[in-house]
Motif scaffolding. Structure first.
Motif, PDB file in Angstrom:
ATOM      1  N   GLY A  86       0.837  -1.177   0.000  1.00 50.01           N
ATOM      2  CA  GLY A  86       0.000   0.000   0.000  1.00 50.01           C
ATOM      3  C   GLY A  86       0.878   1.235   0.000  1.00 50.01           C
ATOM      4  O   GLY A  86       1.963   1.253   0.582  1.00 50.01           O
ATOM      5  N   THR A  87       0.449   2.270  -0.672  1.00 51.15           N
ATOM      6  CA  THR A  87       1.259   3.479  -0.771  1.00 51.15           C
ATOM      7  C   THR A  87       0.359   4.689  -0.891  1.00 51.15           C
ATOM      8  O   THR A  87      -0.842   4.566  -1.184  1.00 51.15           O
ATOM      9  N   ILE A  88       0.931   5.853  -0.661  1.00 46.20           N
ATOM     10  CA  ILE A  88       0.172   7.103  -0.739  1.00 46.20           C
ATOM     11  C   ILE A  88       0.708   7.916  -1.914  1.00 46.20           C
ATOM     12  O   ILE A  88       1.859   8.371  -1.883  1.00 46.20           O
ATOM     13  N   LEU A  89      -0.090   8.061  -2.930  1.00 48.14           N
ATOM     14  CA  LEU A  89       0.289   8.873  -4.080  1.00 48.14           C
ATOM     15  C   LEU A  89      -0.058  10.322  -3.779  1.00 48.14           C
ATOM     16  O   LEU A  89      -1.234  10.658  -3.633  1.00 48.14           O
ATOM     17  N   PRO A  90       0.930  11.207  -3.658  1.00 45.13           N
ATOM     18  CA  PRO A  90       0.611  12.609  -3.397  1.00 45.13           C
ATOM     19  C   PRO A  90      -0.355  13.158  -4.431  1.00 45.13           C
ATOM     20  O   PRO A  90      -0.190  12.931  -5.641  1.00 45.13           O
ATOM     21  N   ALA A  91      -1.369  13.861  -3.972  1.00 43.44           N
ATOM     22  CA  ALA A  91      -2.429  14.338  -4.865  1.00 43.44           C
ATOM     23  C   ALA A  91      -1.886  15.216  -5.977  1.00 43.44           C
ATOM     24  O   ALA A  91      -2.384  15.192  -7.107  1.00 43.44           O
ATOM     25  N   VAL A  92      -0.849  15.993  -5.684  1.00 44.99           N
ATOM     26  CA  VAL A  92      -0.297  16.882  -6.704  1.00 44.99           C
ATOM     27  C   VAL A  92       0.310  16.073  -7.853  1.00 44.99           C
ATOM     28  O   VAL A  92       0.283  16.502  -9.008  1.00 44.99           O
ATOM     29  N   ILE A  93       0.842  14.882  -7.558  1.00 47.70           N
ATOM     30  CA  ILE A  93       1.388  14.021  -8.606  1.00 47.70           C
ATOM     31  C   ILE A  93       0.261  13.293  -9.330  1.00 47.70           C
ATOM     32  O   ILE A  93       0.266  13.146 -10.560  1.00 47.70           O
ATOM     33  N   GLN A  94      -0.738  12.837  -8.576  1.00 48.96           N
ATOM     34  CA  GLN A  94      -1.882  12.167  -9.212  1.00 48.96           C
ATOM     35  C   GLN A  94      -2.553  13.078 -10.227  1.00 48.96           C
ATOM     36  O   GLN A  94      -2.798  12.690 -11.371  1.00 48.96           O
TER      37      GLN A  94
ATOM     38  N   LEU B  42      13.219  -0.923  -2.616  1.00 45.27           N
ATOM     39  CA  LEU B  42      13.797   0.421  -2.657  1.00 45.27           C
ATOM     40  C   LEU B  42      13.627   1.173  -1.344  1.00 45.27           C
ATOM     41  O   LEU B  42      14.528   1.900  -0.913  1.00 45.27           O
ATOM     42  N   LEU B  43      12.462   1.028  -0.714  1.00 50.27           N
ATOM     43  CA  LEU B  43      12.253   1.756   0.534  1.00 50.27           C
ATOM     44  C   LEU B  43      13.193   1.234   1.617  1.00 50.27           C
ATOM     45  O   LEU B  43      13.766   2.019   2.393  1.00 50.27           O
ATOM     46  N   ALA B  44      13.398  -0.076   1.663  1.00 55.07           N
ATOM     47  CA  ALA B  44      14.323  -0.653   2.637  1.00 55.07           C
ATOM     48  C   ALA B  44      15.740  -0.140   2.419  1.00 55.07           C
ATOM     49  O   ALA B  44      16.518   0.009   3.370  1.00 55.07           O
TER      50      ALA B  44
ATOM     51  N   VAL C 218       8.023   7.806 -14.049  1.00 56.18           N
ATOM     52  CA  VAL C 218       7.938   9.251 -13.803  1.00 56.18           C
ATOM     53  C   VAL C 218       7.263   9.512 -12.459  1.00 56.18           C
ATOM     54  O   VAL C 218       7.715  10.356 -11.665  1.00 56.18           O
ATOM     55  N   ILE C 219       6.170   8.798 -12.185  1.00 57.96           N
ATOM     56  CA  ILE C 219       5.474   8.966 -10.901  1.00 57.96           C
ATOM     57  C   ILE C 219       6.411   8.630  -9.743  1.00 57.96           C
ATOM     58  O   ILE C 219       6.508   9.368  -8.750  1.00 57.96           O
ATOM     59  N   ALA C 220       7.131   7.499  -9.865  1.00 59.70           N
ATOM     60  CA  ALA C 220       8.045   7.094  -8.794  1.00 59.70           C
ATOM     61  C   ALA C 220       9.156   8.122  -8.600  1.00 59.70           C
ATOM     62  O   ALA C 220       9.541   8.432  -7.460  1.00 59.70           O
ATOM     63  N   SER C 221       9.669   8.662  -9.708  1.00 60.84           N
ATOM     64  CA  SER C 221      10.734   9.659  -9.572  1.00 60.84           C
ATOM     65  C   SER C 221      10.202  10.934  -8.929  1.00 60.84           C
ATOM     66  O   SER C 221      10.888  11.558  -8.106  1.00 60.84           O
ATOM     67  N   MET C 222       8.975  11.328  -9.277  1.00 63.16           N
ATOM     68  CA  MET C 222       8.394  12.527  -8.670  1.00 63.16           C
ATOM     69  C   MET C 222       8.079  12.298  -7.188  1.00 63.16           C
ATOM     70  O   MET C 222       8.136  13.237  -6.392  1.00 63.16           O
ATOM     71  N   TYR C 223       7.756  11.082  -6.830  1.00 62.76           N
ATOM     72  CA  TYR C 223       7.557  10.736  -5.421  1.00 62.76           C
ATOM     73  C   TYR C 223       8.854  10.991  -4.650  1.00 62.76           C
ATOM     74  O   TYR C 223       8.848  11.533  -3.535  1.00 62.76           O
TER      75      TYR C 223
ATOM     76  N   GLN D 269       7.149   0.187  -7.195  1.00 61.98           N
ATOM     77  CA  GLN D 269       5.714   0.350  -6.944  1.00 61.98           C
ATOM     78  C   GLN D 269       5.440   1.107  -5.657  1.00 61.98           C
ATOM     79  O   GLN D 269       4.566   1.979  -5.623  1.00 61.98           O
ATOM     80  N   ARG D 270       6.210   0.834  -4.617  1.00 64.58           N
ATOM     81  CA  ARG D 270       5.869   1.447  -3.332  1.00 64.58           C
ATOM     82  C   ARG D 270       6.286   2.909  -3.263  1.00 64.58           C
ATOM     83  O   ARG D 270       6.073   3.557  -2.246  1.00 64.58           O
ATOM     84  N   PHE D 271       6.840   3.444  -4.341  1.00 64.04           N
ATOM     85  CA  PHE D 271       7.110   4.872  -4.424  1.00 64.04           C
ATOM     86  C   PHE D 271       5.923   5.580  -5.080  1.00 64.04           C
ATOM     87  O   PHE D 271       6.018   6.183  -6.141  1.00 64.04           O
ATOM     88  N   GLY D 272       4.770   5.461  -4.428  1.00 63.07           N
ATOM     89  CA  GLY D 272       3.610   6.249  -4.827  1.00 63.07           C
ATOM     90  C   GLY D 272       2.694   5.640  -5.846  1.00 63.07           C
ATOM     91  O   GLY D 272       1.691   6.263  -6.215  1.00 63.07           O
TER      92      GLY D 272
END
Length: 957
Positions: A92-100, A249-251, A343-348, A271-274
């Motif tokens: 589960g992850t939180i996609l920042p609304a500004v990126i969504q 990646l998060l680990a 791109v989403i993961a990099s922006m996260y 995947q877990r980057f947003g």
């Protein structure tokens, strides 16, 4: 229970009118230009009568957009969004609304094409460059690619890379028993046709027992355990084998990187980057390697070069689309990436920066440590005392009651043989942890248990090296700054929201907004791919209906939605053919006939399933040489496995002898693989399953409106005749007790499931009649362009009645002799007119392949044709001696704002002629952000990640 379909007669035409570009009046004018009395007459002149579909598509009446969204709401309501703590590489992850809102839901990003034209792709190339930098920093390795399809297939690509690069020539590959089960299954699928033996064991104890060319180690392990892999990697190095680490990646924000541990290759998922789980995808996988392996790295690499003014400019580097050059000798059939997701993961990462990512990781680990302390108090001690975010416990005979209580709490746990896995993530709260304790029979308070709990990561494995030091990961912390950064990047690109993208064989049609809306609904985005099936009833109703629709459209008997790209579809289709022959006692059938005009992934895919490619010639009209095909089928009759053919042909023509081709191959015991890349010319008019094909992949990102996203996501499901249905790809989580004859080709059972909603809505709102009309207009638009350009750029291939299919190839090669003008010059000059170039030099070197699709209006087609004709007139000026080609507007294209502001303008044409060519609006002008990019410089001086921050400090001194 399926969501009901409601129909209105008005709905049957409303969306179709919105999707199809030309108006009824325009259609009449265009038919007059091409010399046809009606669409029916044009279709009769374009398609062979022998393959025409007898009955119209009966898919039910089309729904209006409002009705379609109501229908999707009903489907979504059948899904149940539990808190999934299953893990196995999905979080589960939180996609920042500004990126969504500004990336995932922004057509400036999702309607872009693969950045093969770098000058008009600088925005997404920079975002991908950031992604590569992020991966290199976190993995501690030198070079990363711009993403791969998913973690399982990335691991398979790494295995293949290791086999090529290893000094050890054995055919054994070692896989850590702690690797995620779906990754192991994909590895086995990939290894078996190539004769590689996959050996599973404990890397800390079993590596000394055998020789292998490489090994895959999981970090942390699928059970959650964190191990020091340095001894195992040292053993591999001593053997001359390559060490591959698949890492979270998060680990890695807390743990020593794979590079620090000595790994040669690192793979995994971003995947877990947003990025939402989406019931399996799409997600961006990654691969990073040490420098010595960079020229063997599969997929795309973004590099930094210079433009014509010597200024920095991004481009795709090294072996991009190598399969077109090396064909059956290619090391991979990868022809796509997961650009939008990367791109989403990099922006996260840009959004959070290194401090933010580390804080998230520490919070997740803290929650896991508190959870473990509480479980110990309840008598369920985790199997390992060293973990990051995942625990595995022995249920002690109480598994069923614990699972039942977890379900009552709306929590999914990972269920094994007497074991339960619990994987925490960014979305986990203290309340979630308390609910897990209740499932295990205890009522504990988080705040009380937390007191005195310490982290579990050993000092020798803690990360010591800084990461994400580049300024881009520090400069955009406020939403204002991030919003402006994303807008700045999108403004540098040219996507479908600005202009037609006339690429042949790529079908860049607009993706309607309504089709995109459910994609981000939690009921579709938040499901774990291995959640209990009953929680995904809406998804499975959608899958069943979509599979039936695709079968009805193609004439096949069964469909698999698993392949998550066109190349994966090719691979799965050939595996089905291979499995069929083996099951009939004919495993020796390994010869695959492929026309010389075929897309480069075709021979690469054949090589990946262990087939031997035999090339079939094409005749002067661009058709398959039937006599040559017959001769080679007879020569290889005992060993013939298949023919791979694209239809309509890659040359943009419906070949008259397609039934003969199918019959010849069948007579010699082979199967017909029909590449579905050009299906947009057939829907509603002809069905491959009816005229002799046995299997096709269907590019949903082409014919069925999934956006290209700048180079991915894509989906390539396969349709097969009944005799091949048993050999569709299986999956360890869906096969039950009996293993499937053919293993999975993607990590998740239904591939990138969440984007299937897009194609589903497209078919739902078009209906059978609308889909047929779309095909007819796609063919009309292509013939209209061919008619308008013929006097200026000859059309290379037509059928016997003078027609092209949905695309046409124009031939500017004579202009190289008469004026020195190359296909590159024309492509770059088109940028000044505000257009993406057509497909360059494929399938015929030096030509342009143009595909307008049905969603482009006559006005836009005319604007494109006018631009091409104006460019031909500029070439005439070179031929007449007004300019030399070296100083012409074509060779200096694209022109930038630097040109119009140049105080030292000394060119033989005016600034206005260069920067504002005929017909270009000055107020709406698209400006290329860079001049022509130097490809040779970029390959000789490979830079594919941001330089270290010390370089900036030195530059400032």
């Amino acid at each position: 229970m399926n969501a009901p379909l409601k129909h209105t007669s008005e709905a049957a035409t409303t969306f179709v009118r919105r999707h199809i570009g030309p108006s009824p009046r325009d259609i009449g004018a265009m038919l007059e230009t091409v010399g046809a009395k009606s669409l029916a007459e044009l279709m009769g002149q374009t398609l062979p009568s022998s393959i025409r579909q007898k009955a119209p598509l009966d898919l039910g009446r089309a729904l209006s957009e409002t009705e379609a969204l109501a229908h999707m709401t009903a489907l979504a309501a059948q899904n149940q969004v539990f808190t999934s703590l299953i893990g196995t590489g999905y979080s589960g992850t939180i996609l920042p609304a500004v990126i969504q809102r500004n990336i995932l839901e922004n057509p400036a990003w999702y309607t872009a094409y693969t950045p093969y034209q770098p000058e008009i792709s600088q925005g997404r190339l920079e975002a991908l460059f950031n992604f590569q930098t992020m991966i290199c920093d976190l993995t501690g390795l030198d070079v990363a690619n711009a993403s791969l399809l998913d973690e399982g297939t990335a691991a398979a690509e790494a295995m293949a890379l290791a086999e090529r690069a290893s000094q050890v020539k054995t055919k054994a590959f070692f896989v850590d028993a702690e690797v995620h089960p779906q990754t192991l299954a994909v590895l086995r699928t990939r290894a078996e046709p190539l004769g590689w033996n996959v050996v599973v064991g404990d890397p800390l104890t079993d590596l000394d027992k055998a020789e292998m060319f490489g090994a895959l180690l999981q970090y942390p392990g699928t059970s959650g355990v964190v191990r020091d892999l340095r001894p195992a990697i040292a053993t591999l190095r001593a053997k001359g084998a390559l060490a591959i680490v698949t890492a979270d990646l998060l680990a890695l924000t807390l743990l020593a990187s794979p590079g620090e541990l000595g790994a040669d290759i690192a793979v995994g998922s971003a995947q877990r980057f947003g990025v939402p789980m989406g019931y399996g995808g799409p997600h961006a996988a990654y691969m990073a390697v040490r420098d010595a392996l960079k020229r063997s790295l599969p997929g795309r690499i973004v590099g930094l070069s210079v433009d014509s003014r010597g200024q920095p400019a991004y481009r795709l580097a090294l072996q991009t689309r190598e399969q077109h050059i090396r064909r059956e000798k290619a090391t991979s059939n990868i022809c796509t990436a997961q650009v939008l997701l990367a791109v989403i993961a990099s922006m996260y990462a840009v959004y959070h920066g290194p401090e933010g990512l580390t804080h998230i990781a520490r919070t997740v680990h803290r929650r896991a440590a508190v959870l473990a302390a509480g479980l110990r108090k309840l008598g369920f001690a985790p199997r390992s005392d060293v973990f990051f975010d995942t625990l595995t416990v022995d249920a002690g005979g109480k598994q069923s009651e614990i699972v039942a209580r977890a379900v009552a709490e709306r929590i999914n746990l990972r269920i094994g043989n007497g074991m339960l896995g619990i994987a925490l993530d960014e979305t986990t709260t203290a309340e979630t942890v308390e609910a897990v304790w209740r499932a295990f029979g205890g009522k504990l308070a988080y705040a009380e248990i937390e007191v005195g709990v310490r982290d579990t990561l050993p000092a020798e494995l803690k990360r010591k090296k800084a990461f994400l030091a580049h300024p881009v990961f520090h400069a955009h912390r406020s939403e204002t700054e991030l919003l402006r950064y994303m807008r700045k990047l999108s403004d540098r690109d040219l996507a479908l929201d600005r202009a037609m993208i006339p690429l042949g064989s790529c079908t860049m049609k607009l993706n309607a907004t309504t089709e995109m809306i459910p994609l981000t609904w939690p009921a579709f985005g938040s499901l774990h791919p291995f959640a209990p099936r009953e929680q995904a009833a809406g998804y499975h109703a959608l899958f069943a209906r979509l599979e039936k629709w695709l079968a009805d459209i193609t004439g096949y008997d069964a469909v698999s939605l698993q392949p998550n790209s066109g190349a994966q579809g090719e691979y799965a289709g050939l595996l089905a053919i291979r499995g069929y022959h083996a099951a009939r006692g004919e495993p020796h059938r390994k010869v695959c006939l492929i026309p010389s005009s075929a897309h480069g992934t075709n021979p690469a895919s054949a090589a990946m399933v262990g087939m031997d490619v035999v090339v079939v010639a094409c005749d002067a009209r661009g058709d398959v040489d039937v006599d040559d095909l017959r001769a080679k089928a007879e020569k290889h009759s005992k060993n013939l496995a298949a023919v791979m053919i694209t239809y309509p042909s890659t040359h943009g023509v419906f070949e008259e002898h397609i039934r003969d081709i199918c019959d010849i191959v069948h007579q010699h015991g082979g199967q017909v693989y029909l590449d579905g890349a050009n299906l947009n010319a057939q829907v509603g008019l002809a069905r491959p399953g009816d005229y002799g094909a046995d299997v096709s992949h269907l590019n949903l990102h082409k014919t069925f409106c999934i956006p290209h996203g700048g180079g991915g996501p894509g989906m390539g499901p396969i349709g097969v005749r009944a005799h091949l249905a048993p050999f569709l790809p299986g999956h360890p989580f869906t096969d039950g007790a009996t293993p499937h004859p053919v293993g999975p080709v993607s990590a998740a059972p239904s591939g990138s499931a969440s984007i299937l909603t897009i194609s589903y809505i497209y078919i739902l709102t078009m209906g059978g009649e609308g889909l047929q009309r779309a095909t007819e207009i796609a063919i009309l638009n292509a013939n209209y362009i061919a008619a308008r350009l013929q006097p200026h750029f000859p059309v290379l291939y037509r059928n016997a009645k003078g027609r092209v299919a949905h695309e046409c190839i124009v031939d500017p090669r004579p202009l190289k002799n008469s004026a020195g003008v190359t296909v590159d010059d024309i492509a770059k000059r088109l940028i000044d007119y505000g257009f993406h170039a057509p497909t360059m030099s494929f399938p015929v070197p030096g030509t342009l392949m143009i595909e307008p699709t049905e969603s482009e209006s006559k006005m836009e087609l005319d604007r494109f044709c006018d631009a091409m004709i104006a460019i031909r007139n500029e070439i005439a000026e070179i031929e007449a001696g007004r300019w030399k080609v070296e100083v012409s507007p074509l060779r200096n294209a694209p022109h930038t704002v630097h040109d119009i502001a140049d105080d030292a303008w000394a060119r033989p044409y005016s600034r206005a002629e260069g920067c504002f060519p005929a017909g270009v609006s000055r107020s709406d002008k698209y400006w290329s952000p860079v001049g022509r990019v130097d490809n040779v410089y970029g390959d000789r001086n490979l830079v594919c990640s941001c330089p270290p921050v010390t370089d900036y400090a030195e530059a400032a001194e």
